[in-house]
Scaffold this active site. Sequence first.
Site, PDB file in Angstrom:
ATOM      1  N   GLU A   1       0.827  -1.211   0.000  1.00 14.33           N
ATOM      2  CA  GLU A   1       0.000   0.000   0.000  1.00 14.33           C
ATOM      3  C   GLU A   1       0.858   1.257   0.000  1.00 14.33           C
ATOM      4  OE1 GLU A   1      -2.549   0.745   3.400  1.00 14.33           O
ATOM      5  OE2 GLU A   1      -3.113   2.706   2.594  1.00 14.33           O
TER       6      GLU A   1
ATOM      7  N   ASP B   1       8.205   5.755  15.692  1.00  5.66           N
ATOM      8  CA  ASP B   1       7.971   7.166  15.432  1.00  5.66           C
ATOM      9  C   ASP B   1       8.224   7.910  16.742  1.00  5.66           C
ATOM     10  OD1 ASP B   1       7.110   9.650  14.704  1.00  5.66           O
ATOM     11  OD2 ASP B   1       4.999   9.111  14.443  1.00  5.66           O
TER      12      ASP B   1
ATOM     13  N   ASP C   1       8.352  11.726  18.357  1.00  8.64           N
ATOM     14  CA  ASP C   1       8.056  13.146  18.137  1.00  8.64           C
ATOM     15  C   ASP C   1       8.568  13.959  19.303  1.00  8.64           C
ATOM     16  OD1 ASP C   1       6.877  13.095  15.750  1.00  8.64           O
ATOM     17  OD2 ASP C   1       4.810  13.203  16.475  1.00  8.64           O
TER      18      ASP C   1
END
Lengths: 506, 437
Positions: B55, B123, B125
Amino acid sequence: MLLTYIGVDKVAKEGGVFFNLFVYSGSIPMELPEVYPACEVENKAMRGSPPKTFFLTRKNYYIEMPLTLKYALRPNSQNSRQLKKSVFTLPLYRSAPVLEVRLEDFELFAMDRLRVLKGISDGLSRGKKPEEMEQLEKDLWRANMRHPEASEVVNKDIISHFVLRLVYCRTEDLRKWFLSMETTLFRYRFRHESAEAQRALMAKFGLSYKAVSSSEFECVKDKLGQVARSLGQPLPTADAIFYKVPFEEVPELVAGRRVFIHKGNAYIASTQVVSLVATQFRSHLSKALILTNRKWTSTMREQEKDRLAPIVEALCTSYLGPDYSQPKGFSEISVKDIDDLAKSSFPLCMRHLFEKLREDHHLKHGGRMQLGLFLKVGAERFDKEYAYSIRHNYGREGKRTDYTPYSCQKVISSTPGVGDHHGCPYRHFSEENLRAALNKMGVNSRAVEDIMNKVQNRHYQLACTLTFEAVHNSSCDAGINHPNQYFSDSQKILQSKIQSAPEINN
Amino acid sequence: MTKEEAENGRDEMEIDGCEQREAIAIPEGFNPNYLKVFYDGKHPGCDQSYFGRREFSFTLENDIYLRFQSFYSVSELENSIREKCPVKIDIGPVYSVDPAKRRAYAQTGDNVFTPVERELIFDIDISDYDDVRYCCSGADVCLECWPLMTIAIKVIDTSLRDDFGFNHILWVYSGRRGVHCWVCDGKARRLTNEQRAAIADYFRVYMGNENSHKKVSLTGPAFHPFLARAYTDVLRNFFEMKLLSSQNLFSTEERYEKILDMIHDESVTSELRGKWQENRRSTTSKEDINVIRWEQLKSLLQSGKQKGQGLRRCIEEIVFSYTYPRLDMEVSKHMNHLLKAPFCVHPKTGRVCVPIDPNQCEEFDPTAVPTLSKLLQELNMGGLKSEVDNDWDRTSLGKSIRFFRTSFLQPLLKSCKEEIESSYNAKLQQSKNSINW
């Protein structure tokens, strides 16, 4: 009406073998409302004297079991075949044995096992410690899974497991719950087995790991000792047995940092083998449940809509409270009305999230899930109308995550981090913050003390129940076990107050 | 941007399509399988549908999301990127079937549309560190707080390699406020959700939540080897050498009170508080006040008169609270989470999401990352002298692309080929055996 025995008949179907369990009566049941054609019964080759009349009734059971089963129907269960005795008493439920079962036992056994599983689930949601859980499991098992005939104990174990498989295969939520509780149960029972039996069980799962050699042990001894100390356990002795397994096979030990991992291998102590076995058990059961569900949805549900389906449904809802997975509720309510409802009828966990959302116009993922599902608005609408901030990275399609509202157990067991506001306030708030929140809800100081007392004993749901009672000035005998139940019970009370108010005026 | 994306796309294709480039030792003699390679350029053991089941997701301007895009060739992907001009490109998992046709499969009712492979991703942040940085907040980041990301890269990268045994790890600047990590080993791509969650939890240290005062909880009488290594090799040094001063952690009452909150001993906190309140009125020393106060705190907690390990543990808890990596757990736990493709251009900053070399992550400067406008300028300056193919080589992006290829892509490609080769040989052997038998 005399319903005495059930028989089991093998019905070969494409893609699997079904076993038709049916009930027949020993006498001609004139009063039976509906009699199924006897031609459905194919295998009448029964040992002993076959019954004179063979009727299938509305109460027929239809279950799928991967068993090699022959008829063994006799009026006296003492003659029933026994399981072959083995070193261990803990079945792996790969296949069910040859057995016969009385109809009343069929349902009763399932209920008994459900009591055990439910007890375990309650224990976990109350945050009991491992030692307490072990004792709890022992007590529950002893209280519910006994059988007057010693020879029938194992059969009861197996029958009840397979009946519940069928009951709990039908939705993601049910499967998850059943899988998790059965695995927990298996884990404790495995621990009670002797070392010899444990090895035999490991071999049955095909887990044949070689122990770490003494020279290798010397190399990693310090690290293994460090792990042991981090867990508050005694240092491993020179003759301690460790196994080296790929870390993927012991996810829960990895997650808890309870093993030393080096270059992809986890060094597990002999006492941790249970985790390896439980992982296998879990994965087998998980696959089996998916298969059972496929069969259920593709053929059995429709065939059984008058017979088994209602029973299966009754078995799970009677114990787990009402089903909150059907969307109804807030979809028609405007944001403005929700403000009022939040004050009057939201449990503290949701009220807190809602207030934070109003303040910050933003919630992190865990909070959005907990509140969004409670409100039963889709994640999309939630983002648009309530959160005003969108993070679109979450795969919505294709991900077969289940979007049923979180139960108390799930909320309690969540682990909110920095910046998170979800979770159960009774568990995750500091005492100070919880007191402030309760005051804000208008809970009087005496009730606050009672609530704090429950919190200290880790009875979070009871604390929430007391809060409910204090806020509504009304008792809640069933206890709170779902945020949506809190809401609907609250609404019921408030509605009845509104309705009764004019009468008093008149 | 289209250019870089296309580059990236081509590279992806090489991995997935397992194109053969390097010469490897081939046994002499004729083999019909060689002929197959000869005709279509693909290894007979490679799964031709693999890339087409991956995808991609495009974000267009005005927040239009195009999910479940799939492509069968590089040129198809390139053309689509040129045509749609997405502001962001995300990469998702490889599914059991072509994601673009998932609806058709869904009608068969048999939930066949499910992710089968996905890199293990992380991830991080910097906005999750807002309670421990004072220079910036939210999406802003500067060189004072960026070391927090450096710490995260060092701690996680070391563990992924040494503990979990992964080799093909790519760190990428997310273009604005954090970093992404792609673990691409075959073993990592095939992890189940449960195993992913286990790894994420292994990295997780409970930091308290918004409504509890407790910040970190480090239980047990000793650290797990992973935490011990993180602490002695990375966290302590960064805390004492960098963050203590750069974030002015003890400079004001409000800030040091936050730290004193984490010490559960009235006598210690009041003694320190007394010292520091006086100290404020008569600051004569030239030494950094943060360092002085930290040393005072440490010596008091470590001094003999303070009983118990509990208090000494406070020092470690403080360091962990202010430095330990904070992962976005949800991203790592599920196979179907999307993650921005490397070399995208961040729409807000214009910065290119370049790879970060974990061995030199201390030198990485997020503010000096090439931006789209800078790259265009560089290209214009270069005029028309060079060939189109090597345009990027002359720009400041050249270094990043070379690093991406030589340090990450080529080793990965090699291991993918080996994997395909060996599983193919195993299959051949198996079928041979069964024939013999």
